[in-house]
Design a protein around this motif. Structure first.
Motif, short mmCIF file in Angstrom:
data_model
loop_
_atom_site.label_atom_id
_atom_site.label_comp_id
_atom_site.label_asym_id
_atom_site.label_seq_id
_atom_site.Cartn_x
_atom_site.Cartn_y
_atom_site.Cartn_z
N SER A 183 5.15 4.80 3.60
CA SER A 183 6.53 4.79 3.90
C SER A 183 6.70 5.85 4.11
N SER A 184 6.02 6.69 3.64
CA SER A 184 7.13 8.10 4.61
C SER A 184 6.39 8.00 5.52
N LEU A 185 5.23 8.08 6.55
CA LEU A 185 4.18 8.57 7.64
C LEU A 185 4.70 7.56 8.29
N ARG A 186 5.70 6.26 8.35
CA ARG A 186 5.97 5.19 8.72
C ARG A 186 6.80 5.96 9.65
N GLU A 187 8.04 6.50 7.71
CA GLU A 187 9.62 6.89 8.84
C GLU A 187 9.34 7.81 9.52
N VAL A 200 0.68 -1.40 0.03
CA VAL A 200 -0.01 0.12 0.06
C VAL A 200 0.97 1.74 -0.02
N ASP A 201 1.10 2.66 -1.30
CA ASP A 201 1.71 2.91 -1.07
C ASP A 201 0.45 4.56 -0.85
N LYS A 202 -0.45 4.69 -0.39
CA LYS A 202 -0.99 6.06 0.62
C LYS A 202 -2.17 5.25 1.28
#
Length: 211
Positions: free
Chosen positions: A67-71, A28-30
């Protein structure tokens, strides 16, 4: 961080991180705040409020990059750091924790394991040789350690806490029932009471059956 974040928000961050990891692994990307709220059993408003405590990471009309939010949540939690840690207690609970948790991905590096039971001293656990608890003082003085995991009975902890505190350790993951924070208010303590959790489950089962 300038403003104080409530402990309720902080305790939700690991759940965000865990669910976002699962989403990323699923390709899932977004994700929208509404969908993330469904996964969290929360509301879109609560999700936005939680994330806005740290600046907010979404784009209107797009949602959040998984991915950005997880990071970013991982960085907020400090998972990219490696707190050097010792484990006190290599019994059943200590062995289970050492064996099944991936400390390196959770912000900790397990460097030594101590035990007083002579039958366990010298055994290997997670690639680390268990050593006698009589060597704690020498080890901490000669190695950089900032955190201790305690999987010992309450009556075994108090004297050890005094020793660890005197050696400069201020951070504890505490599975005993000894109240470290009461004795040392400046210590950072995360208490884990398995019996409390089980009694809570018992209550909820009984309430559910009564309805």
């Amino acid at each position: 961080m300038a403003k104080e974040i409530s402990i309720q928000v902080i305790k939700r961050l690991p759940r965000y991180y865990r669910f976002l990891t699962e989403l990323e692994n699923s390709g899932v990307d977004k994700i929208s705040s509404t969908k993330l709220a469904e996964i969290m059993s929360s509301t879109a408003s609560q999700v936005r409020q939680d994330l806005n405590c740290f600046g907010g990471f979404g784009q209107q009309g797009y949602g959040y990059s998984v991915s950005s939010l997880r990071e970013k949540i991982g960085a907020i939690l400090g998972l990219d750091r490696k707190h050097r840690t010792i484990l006190l207690g290599a019994g059943n609970l200590g062995r289970a924790i050492a064996t099944h948790l991936n400390f390196d991905s959770l912000g900790f590096q397990l460097t030594a394991i101590f035990e007083k039971d002579k039958k366990l001293i010298g055994t290997m656990l997670r690639g680390i040789r268990v050593i006698s608890d009589s060597e704690i003082e020498d080890y901490v003085r000669n190695n950089e350690v900032d955190t201790a995991f305690l999987t010992l009975p309450k009556d075994s902890v108090e004297a050890l806490i005094d020793k660890l505190y005197a050696l400069g350790i201020r951070n504890f993951w505490n599975f005993s029932h000894f109240d470290i924070a009461r004795k040392y208010p400046d210590a950072v303590v995360e208490n884990v009471h398995l019996s409390d959790s089980l009694m809570t489950l018992c209550y909820r089962i009984n309430e559910n059956q009564a309805q």
